[in-house]
Design a protein around this motif. Structure first.
Motif, PDB file in Angstrom:
ATOM      1  N   LEU A  91     -14.397 -21.145 -22.964  1.00 44.85           N
ATOM      2  CA  LEU A  91     -14.641 -22.127 -24.018  1.00 44.85           C
ATOM      3  C   LEU A  91     -14.273 -23.491 -23.456  1.00 44.85           C
ATOM      4  O   LEU A  91     -13.195 -23.643 -22.886  1.00 44.85           O
ATOM      5  CB  LEU A  91     -13.739 -21.865 -25.221  1.00 44.85           C
TER       6      LEU A  91
ATOM      7  N   SER B 162     -14.823 -14.749 -20.568  1.00 45.18           N
ATOM      8  CA  SER B 162     -15.599 -15.756 -21.292  1.00 45.18           C
ATOM      9  C   SER B 162     -14.875 -17.081 -21.175  1.00 45.18           C
ATOM     10  O   SER B 162     -13.682 -17.115 -20.873  1.00 45.18           O
ATOM     11  CB  SER B 162     -15.735 -15.375 -22.766  1.00 45.18           C
TER      12      SER B 162
ATOM     13  N   LYS C  46     -18.851 -17.592 -15.880  1.00 43.21           N
ATOM     14  CA  LYS C  46     -18.564 -16.312 -16.503  1.00 43.21           C
ATOM     15  C   LYS C  46     -18.644 -15.208 -15.446  1.00 43.21           C
ATOM     16  O   LYS C  46     -19.468 -15.268 -14.537  1.00 43.21           O
ATOM     17  CB  LYS C  46     -19.617 -16.056 -17.580  1.00 43.21           C
TER      18      LYS C  46
ATOM     19  N   ASP D 195     -13.356 -25.724 -27.094  1.00 45.62           N
ATOM     20  CA  ASP D 195     -13.658 -24.767 -28.161  1.00 45.62           C
ATOM     21  C   ASP D 195     -15.132 -24.451 -28.366  1.00 45.62           C
ATOM     22  O   ASP D 195     -15.512 -23.878 -29.374  1.00 45.62           O
ATOM     23  CB  ASP D 195     -13.051 -25.224 -29.495  1.00 45.62           C
TER      24      ASP D 195
ATOM     25  N   GLU E  69     -18.257 -22.280 -26.716  1.00 42.44           N
ATOM     26  CA  GLU E  69     -18.465 -21.273 -25.672  1.00 42.44           C
ATOM     27  C   GLU E  69     -19.509 -21.758 -24.666  1.00 42.44           C
ATOM     28  O   GLU E  69     -20.489 -22.396 -25.027  1.00 42.44           O
ATOM     29  CB  GLU E  69     -18.916 -19.950 -26.303  1.00 42.44           C
ATOM     30  N   THR E  70     -19.279 -21.458 -23.397  1.00 46.62           N
ATOM     31  CA  THR E  70     -20.207 -21.918 -22.361  1.00 46.62           C
ATOM     32  C   THR E  70     -20.207 -20.906 -21.216  1.00 46.62           C
ATOM     33  O   THR E  70     -19.331 -20.047 -21.151  1.00 46.62           O
ATOM     34  CB  THR E  70     -19.781 -23.332 -21.865  1.00 46.62           C
ATOM     35  N   ASP E  71     -21.216 -20.966 -20.341  1.00 47.77           N
ATOM     36  CA  ASP E  71     -21.273 -19.997 -19.238  1.00 47.77           C
ATOM     37  C   ASP E  71     -20.633 -20.535 -17.973  1.00 47.77           C
ATOM     38  O   ASP E  71     -20.211 -19.784 -17.111  1.00 47.77           O
ATOM     39  CB  ASP E  71     -22.734 -19.617 -18.926  1.00 47.77           C
TER      40      ASP E  71
END
Length: 503
Positions: free
Chosen positions: A351, A349, A332, A354, A356-358
C-alpha cells in the motif's frame, strides 16, 4: 523580500559540496551527491506507534483514482515543524481544506466541537490531530498523517509535535520528510518564546537539517494578528533573527530557504495571494510547493527501506511493516532480505499512502505485508534490502560530529542515544581521533582529550547492538545521525567509515 528561486540539487553542488567541513555545520546532503539519491530526508523515526490509528481517521480524499496510464505524481513528504503554538496543525488543516481533502462540513463539525470546548481557533488542527487526548490539550503528539495533491505532486503532510517532551517524535516526522515547513508565529512575544534557549524552533530546524531535509520553507504565521497587522517590519524582524541560526545549522539561506508571510486561520497567502499584503510578491504557499524542482531519486539503485513500525492485522495475513522507500523499487511477490538478521521475506501486497499498488518507487510511504517473518522478529531500524545488494551492518564506526549543545566536556567513554535513519540505539564514544577546524577543515595532529560545545571532531563510536548503517558518502540518508542525551539533541554527525569487529 524576493527570495531567489529554489535551485536544483545539481547546481548547488560546487558551492556546497564542502560546506560541512568548512562551516562545521551540518551535512548538506543534497549537494553531497548531485545525482542519485540527492538526499532524501530520512532518518531516525522513533515512537510512531500511533501511526496506524491516525491514518484511518483521515477523511477519505475526494480525489479521482488516477488512471493506470496517467503518469505517477512525484511523492513528496512535507513536515510541519515549529514551536508548540506557532500554528502548524492549523495550517496543515487549512491546506487539507483548500486542496479539497477535507470538506467544509467536516471542518464545521470540528469547529463546533472546538467551540463547545472554548477552543475556536483550533478547529482546523482537528483535521490532523485525531485523538481525544490531543484535542483536549490542543497539542499534536503522534506525527499526524494526511495527504493533499497539487497539479504535479502528491504531498504527505507529517505534522510533527512542537512540545519539548515530544522532540523524539519530531525527529520521527523529520526523518521521513523531503521538505520542511518551519512555522513561526509573528505575534508579539510568541516568536521570541519559540526562539529563545528553551523554545523548540531552534532544535527543530536543526533536526530537520540533520534528517536531511533539503528545502526549508519558513511560514511567518499569524500575520493577521492585531499585534502584527501584516506589518512588513515585524516580518523582516523575524526573518533577520532566524537567518543567522539557519546558517549555523547548515542551511544556505539564499538557496535552501524560502520565507513567506501567511495566516493559517484565515488561509491568507496559502492558496491565493493575500490582499492585505501587497509587499509580498512571491507565489502563495501551495503554488510554491507545486513549483518546486523534483526531488531526484534513483529507482534503479539497491532496495533500501528502513522500518518505522510493524504490526499484525490478523495471524494468517502475514506481518505488516511501515516505512519509506529510500532507494530502489519494490514490487508485489518480490523476495527481499531483512537486515541485520538476514531473514528472507516475500512481499504479499503493498500500500502506498494507503492505496493498494503493484509496485513502488523511491520516496513513497509504504505499508508492506510480508511472508516468512514473524512480527516479533522485526525491530524499527531494521532495513529491507534486495539480496544482491545488502546494506552494511556493524557496531563500530568512525564519524565526524558537531557538538551542538552540551554544558560540560565530552570525553571517551561518554554514552548517548544514537538516532540513525529509523534506528535508535545506545552508543558510546570510545575514542576521540582528532578535532576538525570549522573554518579550514584542517584536522588536529594530536588526539584531543575532550570536546566541547560548538567543536567539530572525528570520533570512534560503538553501539550496544549490531545496527544497519552506511557511510554518508555512499548513502547520505543512512549515514546521518543525531546523538541525544537527557532529552536533548547534543550532536549531529555523519558516518565516515565502518570499522570491522575484532574477533
Amino acid at each position: 523580500m524576493e527570495s531567489s528561486p529554489p535551485v536544483e540539487n545539481g547546481d548547488a553542488e560546487m558551492a556546497a559540496g564542502d560546506t560541512w567541513e568548512q562551516k562545521g555545520s551540518e551535512p548538506s546532503q543534497a549537494e553531497a551527491e548531485p545525482g542519485g539519491d540527492g538526499g532524501q530526508a530520512e532518518e531516525d523515526s522513533p515512537q510512531e506507534e500511533g501511526m496506524e490509528e491516525e491514518e484511518e481517521v483521515v477523511p477519505t480524499p475526494k480525489v479521482v483514482p488516477t488512471q493506470p496510464n496517467a503518469p505517477k505524481k512525484e511523492h513528496v513528504n512535507v513536515v510541519f515543524i515549529g514551536h508548540v503554538d506557532a500554528g502548524k496543525s492549523t495550517i496543515g488543516g487549512q491546506i487539507m481544506y483548500l486542496t479539497g481533502m477535507v470538506d467544509k462540513r467536516t471542518l464545521e463539525k470540528y469547529e463546533r466541537e472546538a467551540k463547545e470546548k472554548n477552543r475556536e481557533t483550533w478547529y482546523l488542527s482537528w483535521a490532523l490531530d485525531t485523538n481525544q487526548e490531543e484535542r483536549d490539550k490542543g497539542k499534536t503528539v503522534e506525527v499526524g498523517r494526511a495527504y493533499f495533491e497539487t497539479e504535479k505532486k502528491h504531498f504527505t503532510i507529517l505534522d510533527a509535535p512542537g512540545h519539548k517532551s515530544f522532540v523524539p517524535n519530531m525527529i520521527g516526522g523529520a526523518s521521513q520528510a523531503d521538505l520542511a515547513v518551519l512555522v513561526i508565529s509573528a505575534r508579539k512575544g510568541e516568536f521570541e518564546t519559540g526562539f529563545e534557549k528553551g523554545g523548540q524552533t531552534r532544535e527543530h530546524a536543526m533536526l530537520a537539517k540533520t534528517a536531511g531535509v533539503k528545502h526549508l520553507i519558513v511560514l511567518v504565521n499569524k500575520m493577521d494578528d492585531p499585534t502584527v497587522n501584516w506589518s512588513l517590519e515585524r516580518y523582516e524582524e523575524c526573518k533577520e533573527k532566524l537567518v543567522p541560526f539557519l546558517k549555523k545549522v547548515g542551511f544556505n539561506p539564499r538557496k535552501d530557504v524560502h520565507f513567506m508571510p501567511c495566516s493559517g486561520l484565515t488561509g491568507a497567502n496559502l492558496k491565493e495571494p493575500a490582499e492585505y499584503c501587497p509587499w509580498y510578491i512571491g507565489l502563495p504557499f501551495i503554488p510554491h510547493l507545486d513549483s518546486l524542482p523534483n526531488f531526484n531519486r534513483s529507482s534503479d539503485g539497491p532496495v533500501r527501506l528502513p522500518i518505522v513500525d510493524k504490526f499484525i492485522i490478523c495471524h494468517d495475513m502475514g506481518t505488516v511493516i511501515l516505512g519509506k522507500l529510500e532507494s530502489g523499487s519494490i514490487s508485489k511477490a518480490q523476495q527481499l532480505v531483512m537486515m541485520p538478521n538476514r531473514h528472507t521475506v516475500e512481499v504479499l501486497s503493498l500500500l502506498s499512502d494507503d492505496v493498494e499498488t503493484d509496485d513502488a518507487s523511491p520516496g513513497e510511504n509504504l505499508k508492506l505485508r510480508l511472508k516468512g517473518i514473524e512480527e516479533e522478529e522485526i525491530l524499527p531500524g531494521f532495513i529491507l534490502c534486495n539480496a544482491e545488494n545488502l546494506c552494511h551492518t556493524g557496531r563500530t564506526f568512525d564519524a565526524q560530529i558537531v557538538i551542538i549543545e552540551h554544558k560540560s566536556i565530552i570525553c571517551p567513554g561518554y554514552n548517548a542515544v544514537l538516532h540513525i535513519h529509523t534506528c535508535i540505539e545506545e552508543v558510546q564514544i570510545t575514542a576521540l581521533i582528532c578535532l576538525v577546524d570549522k573554518k579550514t577543515g584542517d584536522k588536529s595532529k594530536t588526539r584531543p582529550r575532550f570536546v566541547k560545545q560548538d567543536q567539530v571532531c572525528i570520533a570512534r563510536l560503538r553501539t550496544a547492538g549490531t545496527i544497519c548503517l552506511e557511510t554518508f558518502k555512499d548513502f547520505p540518508q543512512m549515514g546521518r545521525f543525531t546523538l541525544r542525551d537527557e532529552g536533548k539533541t547534543i550532536a549531529i554527525g555523519k558516518v565516515l567509515k565502518l570499522v570491522a569487529e575484532k574477533d
